[in-house]
Each structure stands twice: as structure tokens, then as C-alpha cells.
Design a protein around this motif. Sequence first.
Motif, PDB file in Angstrom:
ATOM      1  N   TYR A 175       0.810  -1.218   0.000  1.00 55.59           N
ATOM      2  CA  TYR A 175       0.000   0.000   0.000  1.00 55.59           C
ATOM      3  C   TYR A 175       0.844   1.269   0.000  1.00 55.59           C
ATOM      4  O   TYR A 175       0.318   2.365   0.132  1.00 55.59           O
ATOM      5  CB  TYR A 175      -0.944  -0.010   1.205  1.00 55.59           C
ATOM      6  N   GLY A 176       2.150   1.109  -0.164  1.00 57.24           N
ATOM      7  CA  GLY A 176       3.038   2.258  -0.271  1.00 57.24           C
ATOM      8  C   GLY A 176       3.204   2.690  -1.714  1.00 57.24           C
ATOM      9  O   GLY A 176       2.507   2.209  -2.626  1.00 57.24           O
ATOM     10  N   PRO A 177       4.131   3.617  -1.947  1.00 56.76           N
ATOM     11  CA  PRO A 177       4.351   4.114  -3.321  1.00 56.76           C
ATOM     12  C   PRO A 177       4.837   2.999  -4.244  1.00 56.76           C
ATOM     13  O   PRO A 177       5.690   2.208  -3.868  1.00 56.76           O
ATOM     14  CB  PRO A 177       5.432   5.195  -3.134  1.00 56.76           C
ATOM     15  N   PRO A 178       4.307   2.931  -5.459  1.00 55.48           N
ATOM     16  CA  PRO A 178       4.749   1.918  -6.417  1.00 55.48           C
ATOM     17  C   PRO A 178       6.055   2.339  -7.086  1.00 55.48           C
ATOM     18  O   PRO A 178       6.474   3.495  -6.968  1.00 55.48           O
ATOM     19  CB  PRO A 178       3.606   1.884  -7.437  1.00 55.48           C
ATOM     20  N   PRO A 179       6.700   1.435  -7.805  1.00 51.76           N
ATOM     21  CA  PRO A 179       7.899   1.813  -8.572  1.00 51.76           C
ATOM     22  C   PRO A 179       7.558   2.861  -9.626  1.00 51.76           C
ATOM     23  O   PRO A 179       6.406   2.993 -10.060  1.00 51.76           O
ATOM     24  CB  PRO A 179       8.335   0.495  -9.219  1.00 51.76           C
ATOM     25  N   ASN A 210       8.189   2.964 -12.704  1.00 52.82           N
ATOM     26  CA  ASN A 210       7.784   2.445 -14.020  1.00 52.82           C
ATOM     27  C   ASN A 210       6.445   1.730 -13.984  1.00 52.82           C
ATOM     28  O   ASN A 210       6.091   1.006 -14.923  1.00 52.82           O
ATOM     29  CB  ASN A 210       8.853   1.498 -14.562  1.00 52.82           C
ATOM     30  N   ALA A 211       5.675   1.907 -12.911  1.00 53.17           N
ATOM     31  CA  ALA A 211       4.397   1.202 -12.781  1.00 53.17           C
ATOM     32  C   ALA A 211       3.391   1.693 -13.812  1.00 53.17           C
ATOM     33  O   ALA A 211       3.312   2.894 -14.110  1.00 53.17           O
ATOM     34  CB  ALA A 211       3.837   1.385 -11.373  1.00 53.17           C
ATOM     35  N   LEU A 212       2.629   0.767 -14.355  1.00 51.65           N
ATOM     36  CA  LEU A 212       1.537   1.086 -15.274  1.00 51.65           C
ATOM     37  C   LEU A 212       0.326   1.491 -14.440  1.00 51.65           C
ATOM     38  O   LEU A 212      -0.167   0.695 -13.637  1.00 51.65           O
ATOM     39  CB  LEU A 212       1.203  -0.140 -16.126  1.00 51.65           C
ATOM     40  N   GLU A 213      -0.144   2.730 -14.609  1.00 52.83           N
ATOM     41  CA  GLU A 213      -1.267   3.214 -13.797  1.00 52.83           C
ATOM     42  C   GLU A 213      -2.584   2.986 -14.519  1.00 52.83           C
ATOM     43  O   GLU A 213      -2.757   3.385 -15.670  1.00 52.83           O
ATOM     44  CB  GLU A 213      -1.106   4.701 -13.465  1.00 52.83           C
ATOM     45  N   ILE A 214      -3.501   2.344 -13.824  1.00 51.09           N
ATOM     46  CA  ILE A 214      -4.837   2.080 -14.354  1.00 51.09           C
ATOM     47  C   ILE A 214      -5.862   2.611 -13.357  1.00 51.09           C
ATOM     48  O   ILE A 214      -5.717   2.421 -12.143  1.00 51.09           O
ATOM     49  CB  ILE A 214      -5.049   0.573 -14.598  1.00 51.09           C
ATOM     50  N   PHE A 215      -6.872   3.286 -13.874  1.00 49.83           N
ATOM     51  CA  PHE A 215      -7.902   3.874 -13.024  1.00 49.83           C
ATOM     52  C   PHE A 215      -9.100   2.935 -12.948  1.00 49.83           C
ATOM     53  O   PHE A 215      -9.533   2.382 -13.952  1.00 49.83           O
ATOM     54  CB  PHE A 215      -8.322   5.243 -13.563  1.00 49.83           C
ATOM     55  N   VAL A 216      -9.601   2.781 -11.724  1.00 47.05           N
ATOM     56  CA  VAL A 216     -10.703   1.851 -11.469  1.00 47.05           C
ATOM     57  C   VAL A 216     -11.854   2.608 -10.815  1.00 47.05           C
ATOM     58  O   VAL A 216     -11.650   3.331  -9.839  1.00 47.05           O
ATOM     59  CB  VAL A 216     -10.259   0.697 -10.552  1.00 47.05           C
ATOM     60  N   ILE A 217     -13.045   2.418 -11.352  1.00 47.11           N
ATOM     61  CA  ILE A 217     -14.253   2.992 -10.751  1.00 47.11           C
ATOM     62  C   ILE A 217     -15.192   1.836 -10.416  1.00 47.11           C
ATOM     63  O   ILE A 217     -15.573   1.057 -11.283  1.00 47.11           O
ATOM     64  CB  ILE A 217     -14.958   3.972 -11.708  1.00 47.11           C
ATOM     65  N   GLY A 218     -15.530   1.727  -9.132  1.00 39.65           N
ATOM     66  CA  GLY A 218     -16.482   0.714  -8.701  1.00 39.65           C
ATOM     67  C   GLY A 218     -17.874   1.314  -8.604  1.00 39.65           C
ATOM     68  O   GLY A 218     -18.034   2.425  -8.093  1.00 39.65           O
ATOM     69  N   LYS A 219     -18.851   0.609  -9.113  1.00 37.00           N
ATOM     70  CA  LYS A 219     -20.233   1.084  -9.012  1.00 37.00           C
ATOM     71  C   LYS A 219     -21.160  -0.126  -9.052  1.00 37.00           C
ATOM     72  O   LYS A 219     -20.810  -1.174  -9.600  1.00 37.00           O
ATOM     73  CB  LYS A 219     -20.570   2.069 -10.126  1.00 37.00           C
ATOM     74  N   GLN A 220     -22.312   0.027  -8.447  1.00 35.09           N
ATOM     75  CA  GLN A 220     -23.255  -1.089  -8.404  1.00 35.09           C
ATOM     76  C   GLN A 220     -23.721  -1.455  -9.813  1.00 35.09           C
ATOM     77  O   GLN A 220     -24.374  -0.639 -10.475  1.00 35.09           O
ATOM     78  CB  GLN A 220     -24.456  -0.720  -7.535  1.00 35.09           C
ATOM     79  N   TRP A 221     -23.404  -2.648 -10.287  1.00 30.77           N
ATOM     80  CA  TRP A 221     -22.591  -3.690  -9.691  1.00 30.77           C
ATOM     81  C   TRP A 221     -21.600  -4.126 -10.743  1.00 30.77           C
ATOM     82  O   TRP A 221     -21.729  -5.170 -11.368  1.00 30.77           O
ATOM     83  CB  TRP A 221     -23.470  -4.851  -9.224  1.00 30.77           C
ATOM     84  N   ARG A 276       5.540  -6.453 -15.126  1.00 29.08           N
ATOM     85  CA  ARG A 276       5.604  -5.001 -14.945  1.00 29.08           C
ATOM     86  C   ARG A 276       4.705  -4.582 -13.778  1.00 29.08           C
ATOM     87  O   ARG A 276       3.560  -5.036 -13.687  1.00 29.08           O
ATOM     88  CB  ARG A 276       5.149  -4.280 -16.212  1.00 29.08           C
ATOM     89  N   PRO A 277       5.198  -3.726 -12.882  1.00 25.61           N
ATOM     90  CA  PRO A 277       4.347  -3.261 -11.776  1.00 25.61           C
ATOM     91  C   PRO A 277       3.107  -2.539 -12.304  1.00 25.61           C
ATOM     92  O   PRO A 277       3.168  -1.820 -13.299  1.00 25.61           O
ATOM     93  CB  PRO A 277       5.263  -2.297 -11.002  1.00 25.61           C
ATOM     94  N   THR A 303      -5.205   3.518  -3.437  1.00 25.09           N
ATOM     95  CA  THR A 303      -4.292   2.913  -4.415  1.00 25.09           C
ATOM     96  C   THR A 303      -3.744   1.597  -3.875  1.00 25.09           C
ATOM     97  O   THR A 303      -3.666   1.380  -2.663  1.00 25.09           O
ATOM     98  CB  THR A 303      -3.110   3.847  -4.740  1.00 25.09           C
ATOM     99  N   VAL A 304      -3.389   0.733  -4.779  1.00 27.54           N
ATOM    100  CA  VAL A 304      -2.686  -0.498  -4.464  1.00 27.54           C
ATOM    101  C   VAL A 304      -1.883  -0.874  -5.701  1.00 27.54           C
ATOM    102  O   VAL A 304      -2.250  -0.503  -6.820  1.00 27.54           O
ATOM    103  CB  VAL A 304      -3.665  -1.631  -4.072  1.00 27.54           C
ATOM    104  N   TRP A 305      -0.765  -1.542  -5.504  1.00 28.85           N
ATOM    105  CA  TRP A 305       0.031  -1.947  -6.661  1.00 28.85           C
ATOM    106  C   TRP A 305       0.527  -3.371  -6.485  1.00 28.85           C
ATOM    107  O   TRP A 305       0.579  -3.899  -5.369  1.00 28.85           O
ATOM    108  CB  TRP A 305       1.200  -0.985  -6.894  1.00 28.85           C
ATOM    109  N   PHE A 306       0.889  -3.997  -7.577  1.00 29.86           N
ATOM    110  CA  PHE A 306       1.362  -5.370  -7.579  1.00 29.86           C
ATOM    111  C   PHE A 306       2.131  -5.613  -8.872  1.00 29.86           C
ATOM    112  O   PHE A 306       2.033  -4.826  -9.823  1.00 29.86           O
ATOM    113  CB  PHE A 306       0.185  -6.353  -7.476  1.00 29.86           C
TER     114      PHE A 306
END
Length: 335
Positions: A92-96, A98-109, A131-132, A164-167
Motif C-alpha cells: 500500500y506504499g508508493p509503487p515503482p 515504471n508502474a503502469l497506472e490504471i484507473f478503477v471505478i467501482g459502481k453497483q454492480w 511489470r508493476p 491505491t494499491v500496486w502489484f
Amino acid sequence: MKGVALLPDTASTFAQQVDLLFWFLTAVTVFFTLLIAGLVLYFAVRYRRGSTASRAGAKETDLRLEIGWSMIPLTVGLIVFVWAAKLYADAYGPPPDNALEIFVIGKQWMWHLQHPNGIRENNELHIPAGRPVKLTMISQDVIHSFFVPAFRIKRDVLPGRYNTVWFTPTKPGKYHLFCAEYCGTQHSRMIGWVYVMEPAEYEKWLASGGEARPGAVASGSGTMAGISTASLVQAGEQLYKQLRCNACHGATDGQRGPSHYGLFGKKVKLRDGTVVVADEAYLRESILRPLAKVVDGYEPIMPSYEGLLNEERTLQLIAYIKSLKKPVQTAEVKP
């Protein structure tokens, strides 16, 4: 029981680390359970009523024994605490960089995901192996939770706030995506798939605008190829000009508003004397609720766009503002 997996697939670097901690905790638990149960049974049988075992010289206290059974569990507990805290901070800390950033929107459902180049997906996510990947997430209605068991990541997705979260995915394949927070009557249907692809295959997927599946849009899942060819930054730039943001926010600080060039990541002094960092959360709040944090030296005259911009359009504006770099100052050469 053949073919029944004890754990989900191990498909990310975090998964390997989390599993190692899990098996360590399991081993410690089993060891001390068997040790204590064995000692209880041993002493219960040896010193049962009527046994001939000698009870001479029995001690009421033994300092060494008490220190031992206190310090050993304390040491093991501290090891687990430090180990788990480091894993949490890494996830849950800062990603590298070179991380690929993707935006996520959660909504029902459903899950709505958007790539930087403009490809949008519903309930599916395509990412490259090795790749992160950084997910910047927000909810449009109630609390959701983004959970991919194979990656061992789970992050609450909250309304009105970016999380945010990264992996780093390591194993190409198809993996389950769940909402792990009860979010209404159709919570169980808020599921999807994550496709981890070889880097070359992923680049082809990007170049083609995403894999258009027959009926994908109609069914509410899949890649919405062809719906939006503009990248997040390009869409944000169009919206920025459409809303006339550039009338107050130019390349340099003006009388009506500060410049957005080079703003992201910068420390900003507010009228009340506090200093904040211009991250995604600050930019979102400044767009939707501009009177919440007014920059020092300016009047609270910016109109609110709360209720006028949905989360997707807000993300586009933020992506464009993040892309604005401070103009390079060139020294004037005098003859």
C-alpha cells in the motif's frame, strides 16, 4: 481430494511473500499446539492420581521457565509483526516509477477500468506480466473492495476518496476478480476477470485498441474498443478547454488562479497556513469542492463541479493536469 487446491494460484510477487508468511504462521501454530497438547497429556498421565511418579522437590516458581515461556512467544510475535507490517507497507506504499497506472471505478454492480491510452474495460482487466501495475480506485456510490485472490491483494474502494494499491503480476493467465465488500442486492454478481499477458502480446492488444468481443458491451463486460480512442490525457485536455479551465489557470500563476503546470506532486500553501501535497486526492477535491482548500494569495471564486462531473471525467481532468510540466526557462542571450 485430488485436484483441490489449498490456496489460489500464486500469480504476483506479493502472493509469494504473503504465502510464505501464511505458511510460517501455520507452522508456528501447529508446532506450539502440538507442543502444549503433548505436554498437557504427558503430565496428566505421569502425575495422575495413584501414579508412582516422585513428587519430591516440586517448585512453586521457576524464573527461568517463566522468562522462557514469555520471551519465546514475544519474539515470535514481534517477528510476525515486523514481517507483516513490511508486506503491508510494500503493498500500500508508493509503487515503482515504471508502474503502469490504471484507473478503477467501482459502481453497483460492476468494475469500470480505464487504461492511460483510453482503452476502457468493464469487469475485465488486461495487464502485462513482469511489470508493476498501480491501481487508482474510487467508488461512484457505496463501499466496494477490489480483490484478486491470485495476487493476494484486496483494497477497499470508497466513495469520494482515492485509494491505491500496486502489484507485479508474474504468471500469464486468467484470474478471478471479486468485490469483497457487501454492496447491495447484486453484490455476488460484481465479479470479473484479470488477464495477465506476455509483454509482446499485451503491446499487440494495446495497439489494436483492445480485444473487441462480440456482445461484450451489451452484456456489460469486456473491452469497449472503439468507444473512446482518445487517451486519458487527450480526453482531459479536451474537457479542460471545454470547461475553460485555462481562462484562470495559465502557464504561470495569474491573478485569478494558480498555474497547473508542474503542480502535481508539489507542496501547496493554503490560506490557513497549512501545506498540502498536490496529489490525486487534492486535485479531485479542488475540482469538485474548490472552497475546501483555497491556495494562499487567492480568493475563493472557483465554481464547484460537484454533481456536474462524474468520476470518469474527473479522472480525465486529473490525468491532464498531471501531464502538465512546468515550462523550461531559457536564459536570454544578449548580443
